[in-house]
Design a protein around this motif. Structure first.
Motif, short mmCIF file in Angstrom:
data_model
loop_
_atom_site.label_atom_id
_atom_site.label_comp_id
_atom_site.label_asym_id
_atom_site.label_seq_id
_atom_site.Cartn_x
_atom_site.Cartn_y
_atom_site.Cartn_z
N LEU A 104 0.85 -1.18 0.00
CA LEU A 104 0.00 0.00 0.00
C LEU A 104 0.89 1.24 0.00
O LEU A 104 1.65 1.46 0.95
CB LEU A 104 -0.90 -0.02 1.23
CG LEU A 104 -2.04 0.99 1.23
CD1 LEU A 104 -3.01 0.72 0.08
CD2 LEU A 104 -2.79 0.93 2.55
N VAL A 105 0.82 2.00 -1.09
CA VAL A 105 1.64 3.20 -1.25
C VAL A 105 0.76 4.36 -1.70
O VAL A 105 -0.31 4.15 -2.27
CB VAL A 105 2.78 2.98 -2.27
CG1 VAL A 105 3.76 1.91 -1.78
CG2 VAL A 105 2.25 2.62 -3.65
N LEU A 106 1.22 5.57 -1.44
CA LEU A 106 0.49 6.74 -1.93
C LEU A 106 0.42 6.69 -3.45
O LEU A 106 1.34 6.20 -4.11
CB LEU A 106 1.18 8.03 -1.48
CG LEU A 106 1.13 8.31 0.03
CD1 LEU A 106 1.92 9.59 0.34
CD2 LEU A 106 -0.31 8.44 0.52
N ALA A 107 -0.65 7.24 -4.01
CA ALA A 107 -0.84 7.23 -5.46
C ALA A 107 0.21 8.05 -6.19
O ALA A 107 0.40 7.88 -7.39
CB ALA A 107 -2.24 7.73 -5.80
N THR A 108 0.89 8.90 -5.48
CA THR A 108 1.95 9.72 -6.09
C THR A 108 3.29 8.99 -6.14
O THR A 108 4.28 9.55 -6.60
CB THR A 108 2.12 11.03 -5.30
OG1 THR A 108 2.35 10.71 -3.93
CG2 THR A 108 0.89 11.92 -5.44
N THR A 109 3.32 7.74 -5.65
CA THR A 109 4.54 6.94 -5.64
C THR A 109 4.28 5.57 -6.26
O THR A 109 3.14 5.22 -6.56
CB THR A 109 5.08 6.75 -4.20
OG1 THR A 109 4.14 5.96 -3.46
CG2 THR A 109 5.30 8.07 -3.50
N ARG A 110 5.37 4.81 -6.39
CA ARG A 110 5.28 3.43 -6.87
C ARG A 110 5.96 2.54 -5.83
O ARG A 110 6.96 2.93 -5.23
CB ARG A 110 5.97 3.28 -8.21
CG ARG A 110 5.36 4.15 -9.30
CD ARG A 110 6.10 4.00 -10.61
NE ARG A 110 5.96 2.68 -11.18
CZ ARG A 110 5.01 2.31 -12.04
NH1 ARG A 110 4.15 3.19 -12.44
NH2 ARG A 110 4.97 1.10 -12.51
N ALA A 111 5.44 1.34 -5.66
CA ALA A 111 6.04 0.40 -4.72
C ALA A 111 7.40 -0.06 -5.24
O ALA A 111 7.54 -0.37 -6.43
CB ALA A 111 5.13 -0.81 -4.52
N ASP A 112 8.38 -0.09 -4.37
CA ASP A 112 9.72 -0.56 -4.73
C ASP A 112 9.72 -2.09 -4.70
O ASP A 112 10.18 -2.72 -3.76
CB ASP A 112 10.76 0.00 -3.75
CG ASP A 112 12.18 -0.41 -4.10
OD1 ASP A 112 12.38 -1.06 -5.14
OD2 ASP A 112 13.08 -0.09 -3.30
N VAL A 113 9.16 -2.66 -5.76
CA VAL A 113 8.93 -4.11 -5.84
C VAL A 113 10.24 -4.89 -5.86
O VAL A 113 10.40 -5.87 -5.15
CB VAL A 113 8.05 -4.46 -7.06
CG1 VAL A 113 7.94 -5.96 -7.24
CG2 VAL A 113 6.67 -3.83 -6.90
N ASN A 114 11.19 -4.48 -6.69
CA ASN A 114 12.41 -5.27 -6.82
C ASN A 114 13.52 -4.88 -5.85
O ASN A 114 14.63 -5.39 -5.95
CB ASN A 114 12.91 -5.26 -8.27
CG ASN A 114 12.16 -6.30 -9.07
OD1 ASN A 114 12.12 -7.46 -8.69
ND2 ASN A 114 11.52 -5.88 -10.14
N GLY A 115 13.21 -4.03 -4.90
CA GLY A 115 14.15 -3.69 -3.85
C GLY A 115 13.56 -4.08 -2.51
O GLY A 115 13.73 -5.21 -2.02
#
Length: 181
Positions: free
Chosen positions: A85-96
């Protein structure tokens, strides 16, 4: 009833009084919250469920919207899932951040049909409430700190209004600094 300053043109009602606007697992999870009356729900046009279209149509701030994504990875033949769950202004750091938390070689977004089947929610409405009990719910620290947020309700035809503190207190929730980039 809570007054939501971020509601824009939405008509917000207590979510517990409108289970028909929620996916079944979301309604059950909501009822288990310590203060379920503090969560609001608003009906929306399902064609406007995607965050950018929703914010534009209803006058909600993008900075007060959070997105939930289902992520998966494998380790020793075992498929592992998590919700981010992340703010809509960001992206989840999936590969980190997410890959390390799941302890997998590679993490990626779960295929749509898999996410829908496992969550029992509609794509575009997946939310951290009511997810499978064994999944970690990774909550970006900025989400946890937000006084008010708009998130999915499990269906495309409504949105939940909720506090970051409530999201951070969900079962299996882990607040993670730097999850959203």
């Amino acid at each position: 009833m809570v007054r939501w300053s971020i509601a824009g043109s939405l008509t917000v009602e207590p979510a517990v009084e409108h289970p028909g606007l929620l996916a079944d697992p979301v309604a059950k999870a909501l009822a288990a919250l310590p203060d379920p009356a503090d969560v609001g729900v608003a009906a929306i046009d399902p064609d406007l469920a995607d965050t950018a279209a929703f914010c534009e149509a209803y006058g909600a701030a993008l900075t007060a919207s959070a997105n939930c994504v289902v992520v998966t990875g494998k380790r020793a033949g075992e498929e592992r899932f998590a919700a981010c769950l992340v703010l809509a202004t960001t992206r989840a750091d999936v590969n980190g951040v997410v890959r390390r938390r799941l302890d997998v070689r590679k993490a990626s977004f779960a295929p749509t049909d898999t996410a829908v089947e496992l969550t029992r929610m509609e794509y575009g409405g997946i939310t951290p409430l009511g997810l499978p009990a064994q999944w970690p719910v990774l909550v970006d620290a900025a989400v946890a700190a937000a006084p008010e947020l708009v998130i999915g309700s499990g269906v495309r035809g409504s949105k939940l209004l909720i506090t970051g503190a409530t999201l951070a207190s969900l079962p299996n929730a882990e607040v993670i600094e730097g999850l959203g980039r």
